[in-house]
Design an enzyme around this catalytic site. Structure first.
Site, PDB file in Angstrom:
ATOM      1  N   ASP A   1      44.981  41.034  49.027  1.00 28.07           N
ATOM      2  CA  ASP A   1      44.223  40.469  47.964  1.00 28.07           C
ATOM      3  C   ASP A   1      45.218  39.541  47.133  1.00 28.07           C
ATOM      4  OD1 ASP A   1      42.271  41.983  48.468  1.00 28.07           O
ATOM      5  OD2 ASP A   1      42.372  43.522  47.044  1.00 28.07           O
TER       6      ASP A   1
ATOM      7  N   ASP B   1      29.284  45.614  48.221  1.00 29.26           N
ATOM      8  CA  ASP B   1      30.135  46.441  47.186  1.00 29.26           C
ATOM      9  C   ASP B   1      29.325  46.922  46.313  1.00 29.26           C
ATOM     10  OD1 ASP B   1      32.192  44.649  48.236  1.00 29.26           O
ATOM     11  OD2 ASP B   1      32.273  43.406  46.514  1.00 29.26           O
TER      12      ASP B   1
END
EC number: 5.3.1.16
Length: 250
Positions: free
Chosen positions: A134, A8
């Site tokens: 998500d 990330d």
């Protein structure tokens, strides 16, 4: 089941967020280029890269990311702010192996419909798509996990399946960044719902035991692992050994 190492990136730094919270960031003292090379040197075939700036609509990282990504021989699963058909085409045409779409697919009903029929020559763009789901307490979150969708989880999956999208990246936000174990119950519910889902798990992986627990579900395609690697809970050597036995080729 294949283990996909995650990277990330926020403000050009390798980071991890806790439960998707941009105010709860752990920054690691390694560059994106160094981390990619570390994975590549150990035989990793597929790496997961998320532009966290892009997820919020800030594309200041993108040129930096692309300059590095295009130098690697590894296949890239890429996400973060992919909110137009043109962006999907740009990424696939640039050699990105898989493109993760989330926010736009949820908020714009016509986006997936148009994407499902997008073909140029031998390229069927839908084949390169991963649908990001998500989830926090079975509520779908988007826009960097900052917004909640009224769409029911199973109804959304059914819509995607009907349009020909079968690969889903499901992150259990309640587990993410905590190293407390994966969302086994959530993934089991999704796998039980449809026999054709290709499911990628994400969030909470803290050990090889957690990975074995996911494999025991029987049909998980792969799992994304990030923080457990950076915190030395899972070694790159363990990932290499596991993936060699997975017999999955990309």
């Amino acid at each position: 089941m294949y283990i996909i190492p995650a990277i990330d990136v926020l403000d050009k730094k390798v980071v991890r967020l806790r439960e998707g919270n941009y105010d709860d960031v752990t920054t690691y003292e390694i560059s994106l280029e160094e981390q990619i090379e570390k994975y590549h040197a150990n035989g990793t075939e597929l790496v997961h890269i998320i532009d966290l700036n892009g997820a919020k609509g800030d594309f200041s990282n993108q040129e930096y990311l692309f300059d590095i990504i295009q130098k690697t021989e590894m296949k890239i699963q890429y996400g973060g702010g992919v909110r137009s058909i043109d962006k999907v085409k740009e990424l696939v045409d640039a050699g990105i192996y898989r493109v993760i779409v989330g926010t736009q697919a949820i908020t714009n009903p016509s986006f997936l419909e148009e994407l499902s029929s997008l073909n140029e020559g031998k390229v069927k763009y839908a084949d390169h798509i991963v649908i990001a789901i998500d989830v926090l307490d079975e509520v779908i979150k988007y826009s960097g996990w900052l917004e909640s969708s009224p769409i029911k989880l199973i109804a959304y999956i059914d819509k995607c399946l009907a349009l020909g999208f079968y690969r889903f990246l499901c992150t259990d936000i309640s587990k993410d960044g905590k190293l407390g174990g994966a969302g086994v119950e959530l993934y089991k519910k999704l796998l039980d719902h449809s026999p054709i889902i290709k499911l990628i798990g994400s969030g909470g992986i803290s050990s090889m035991e957690d990975i074995s627990n996911l494999k025991a579900l029987g049909r998980m395609e792969s799992v994304v692992v990030g923080k457990a690697i950076y915190e030395n809970r899972i070694s790159i050597e363990e990932i290499k050994d596991w993936n060699l036995k997975s017999l999955i080729n990309f």
